[in-house]
Motif scaffolding. Structure first.
Motif, PDB file in Angstrom:
ATOM      1  N   PHE A 103      -0.789  -2.698  16.487  1.00 24.25           N
ATOM      2  CA  PHE A 103      -0.877  -4.029  15.903  1.00 24.25           C
ATOM      3  C   PHE A 103      -1.599  -3.936  14.564  1.00 24.25           C
ATOM      4  O   PHE A 103      -2.581  -3.205  14.446  1.00 24.25           O
ATOM      5  N   MET A 104      -1.112  -4.670  13.587  1.00 24.79           N
ATOM      6  CA  MET A 104      -1.797  -4.771  12.292  1.00 24.79           C
ATOM      7  C   MET A 104      -1.835  -6.238  11.892  1.00 24.79           C
ATOM      8  O   MET A 104      -0.823  -6.925  11.956  1.00 24.79           O
ATOM      9  N   SER A 105      -3.029  -6.725  11.482  1.00 21.06           N
ATOM     10  CA  SER A 105      -3.077  -8.121  11.050  1.00 21.06           C
ATOM     11  C   SER A 105      -2.803  -8.188   9.553  1.00 21.06           C
ATOM     12  O   SER A 105      -3.165  -7.296   8.799  1.00 21.06           O
ATOM     13  N   LYS A 106      -2.089  -9.243   9.175  1.00 18.07           N
ATOM     14  CA  LYS A 106      -1.753  -9.457   7.767  1.00 18.07           C
ATOM     15  C   LYS A 106      -2.917 -10.131   7.068  1.00 18.07           C
ATOM     16  O   LYS A 106      -3.579 -10.953   7.678  1.00 18.07           O
ATOM     17  N   PRO A 107      -3.146  -9.851   5.802  1.00 19.93           N
ATOM     18  CA  PRO A 107      -2.451  -8.830   5.007  1.00 19.93           C
ATOM     19  C   PRO A 107      -2.936  -7.437   5.400  1.00 19.93           C
ATOM     20  O   PRO A 107      -4.074  -7.274   5.836  1.00 19.93           O
ATOM     21  N   PHE A 108      -2.059  -6.445   5.272  1.00 18.01           N
ATOM     22  CA  PHE A 108      -2.441  -5.074   5.605  1.00 18.01           C
ATOM     23  C   PHE A 108      -2.088  -4.146   4.454  1.00 18.01           C
ATOM     24  O   PHE A 108      -1.330  -4.498   3.563  1.00 18.01           O
ATOM     25  N   SER A 109      -2.630  -2.961   4.501  1.00 19.94           N
ATOM     26  CA  SER A 109      -2.377  -1.954   3.472  1.00 19.94           C
ATOM     27  C   SER A 109      -1.097  -1.195   3.797  1.00 19.94           C
ATOM     28  O   SER A 109      -0.986  -0.616   4.879  1.00 19.94           O
ATOM     29  N   PRO A 110      -0.123  -1.188   2.866  1.00 20.85           N
ATOM     30  CA  PRO A 110       1.090  -0.395   3.095  1.00 20.85           C
ATOM     31  C   PRO A 110       0.769   1.087   3.336  1.00 20.85           C
ATOM     32  O   PRO A 110       1.444   1.752   4.106  1.00 20.85           O
ATOM     33  N   ASN A 111      -0.295   1.589   2.695  1.00 20.05           N
ATOM     34  CA  ASN A 111      -0.691   2.991   2.900  1.00 20.05           C
ATOM     35  C   ASN A 111      -1.141   3.231   4.337  1.00 20.05           C
ATOM     36  O   ASN A 111      -0.811   4.251   4.931  1.00 20.05           O
ATOM     37  N   GLU A 112      -1.886   2.279   4.888  1.00 22.22           N
ATOM     38  CA  GLU A 112      -2.320   2.403   6.285  1.00 22.22           C
ATOM     39  C   GLU A 112      -1.105   2.343   7.213  1.00 22.22           C
ATOM     40  O   GLU A 112      -1.017   3.097   8.186  1.00 22.22           O
ATOM     41  N   LEU A 113      -0.153   1.469   6.893  1.00 18.22           N
ATOM     42  CA  LEU A 113       1.062   1.372   7.700  1.00 18.22           C
ATOM     43  C   LEU A 113       1.807   2.715   7.707  1.00 18.22           C
ATOM     44  O   LEU A 113       2.237   3.181   8.755  1.00 18.22           O
ATOM     45  N   VAL A 114       1.934   3.337   6.543  1.00 16.18           N
ATOM     46  CA  VAL A 114       2.618   4.631   6.436  1.00 16.18           C
ATOM     47  C   VAL A 114       1.934   5.667   7.334  1.00 16.18           C
ATOM     48  O   VAL A 114       2.597   6.409   8.052  1.00 16.18           O
ATOM     49  N   ILE A 115       0.612   5.696   7.324  1.00 14.54           N
ATOM     50  CA  ILE A 115      -0.137   6.651   8.166  1.00 14.54           C
ATOM     51  C   ILE A 115       0.149   6.382   9.651  1.00 14.54           C
ATOM     52  O   ILE A 115       0.388   7.300  10.423  1.00 14.54           O
ATOM     53  N   ARG A 116       0.129   5.114  10.048  1.00 16.01           N
ATOM     54  CA  ARG A 116       0.396   4.767  11.452  1.00 16.01           C
ATOM     55  C   ARG A 116       1.819   5.154  11.854  1.00 16.01           C
ATOM     56  O   ARG A 116       2.043   5.651  12.957  1.00 16.01           O
ATOM     57  N   ILE A 117       2.788   4.920  10.957  1.00 15.01           N
ATOM     58  CA  ILE A 117       4.179   5.283  11.245  1.00 15.01           C
ATOM     59  C   ILE A 117       4.307   6.786  11.411  1.00 15.01           C
ATOM     60  O   ILE A 117       4.924   7.263  12.364  1.00 15.01           O
ATOM     61  N   LYS A 118       3.736   7.542  10.486  1.00 11.92           N
ATOM     62  CA  LYS A 118       3.821   9.017  10.566  1.00 11.92           C
ATOM     63  C   LYS A 118       3.211   9.518  11.860  1.00 11.92           C
ATOM     64  O   LYS A 118       3.738  10.440  12.482  1.00 11.92           O
ATOM     65  N   ARG A 119       2.111   8.917  12.280  1.00 15.13           N
ATOM     66  CA  ARG A 119       1.452   9.311  13.516  1.00 15.13           C
ATOM     67  C   ARG A 119       2.347   9.054  14.732  1.00 15.13           C
ATOM     68  O   ARG A 119       2.452   9.893  15.630  1.00 15.13           O
TER      69      ARG A 119
END
Length: 122
Positions: A103-119
């Motif tokens: 879960f990520m609350s908005k607004p969020f960092s696209p960079n953090e999203l990329v890290i979570r996706i890669k993980r």
């Protein structure tokens, strides 16, 4: 060359969708965008993505209903990251109970999203 990993993004904010599409395609993912939950379910059923990103509040079918459909109707174990501006604990808990992976609350960092996706897609 291997095929790009597919991500379905269910988000009704077109500006955020465009930003995430640009950022994630730069990372080498293929992004399929739905501007409502109904379209998201169609894309998920047709393309069987490696990952699903969904907003909670969307037209026609909510993100919670998308999670429920993926987990209980399609019986898919695909990782699902949920976003919501409504940082309400009740909604977050409901998303996790239905089978959300993160879960990520908005607004969020696209960079953090990329890290979570890669993980999740390791």
């Amino acid at each position: 060359m291997s095929e790009l990993q597919k991500i379905v993004l269910a988000e009704d904010n077109s500006l955020l969708s465009s930003l995430l599409k640009f950022r994630l395609e730069k990372e080498g993912y293929k992004l399929l965008i739905a501007d409502n939950g109904k379209k998201a379910i169609e894309l998920i059923e047709e393309h069987k993505p490696e990952l699903i990103l969904t907003d909670i509040m969307m037209p026609f079918i909510s993100g919670l209903e998308v999670i429920s459909h993926v987990r209980y109707k399609l019986n898919m174990l695909t990782p699902i990251i949920v976003f919501s501006a409504a940082g309400q604990e009740e909604i977050v808990l409901k998303a996790f109970n239905l089978g959300a992976t993160d879960f990520m609350s908005k607004p969020f960092s696209p960079n953090e999203l990329v890290i979570r996706i890669k993980r999740l897609l390791r």
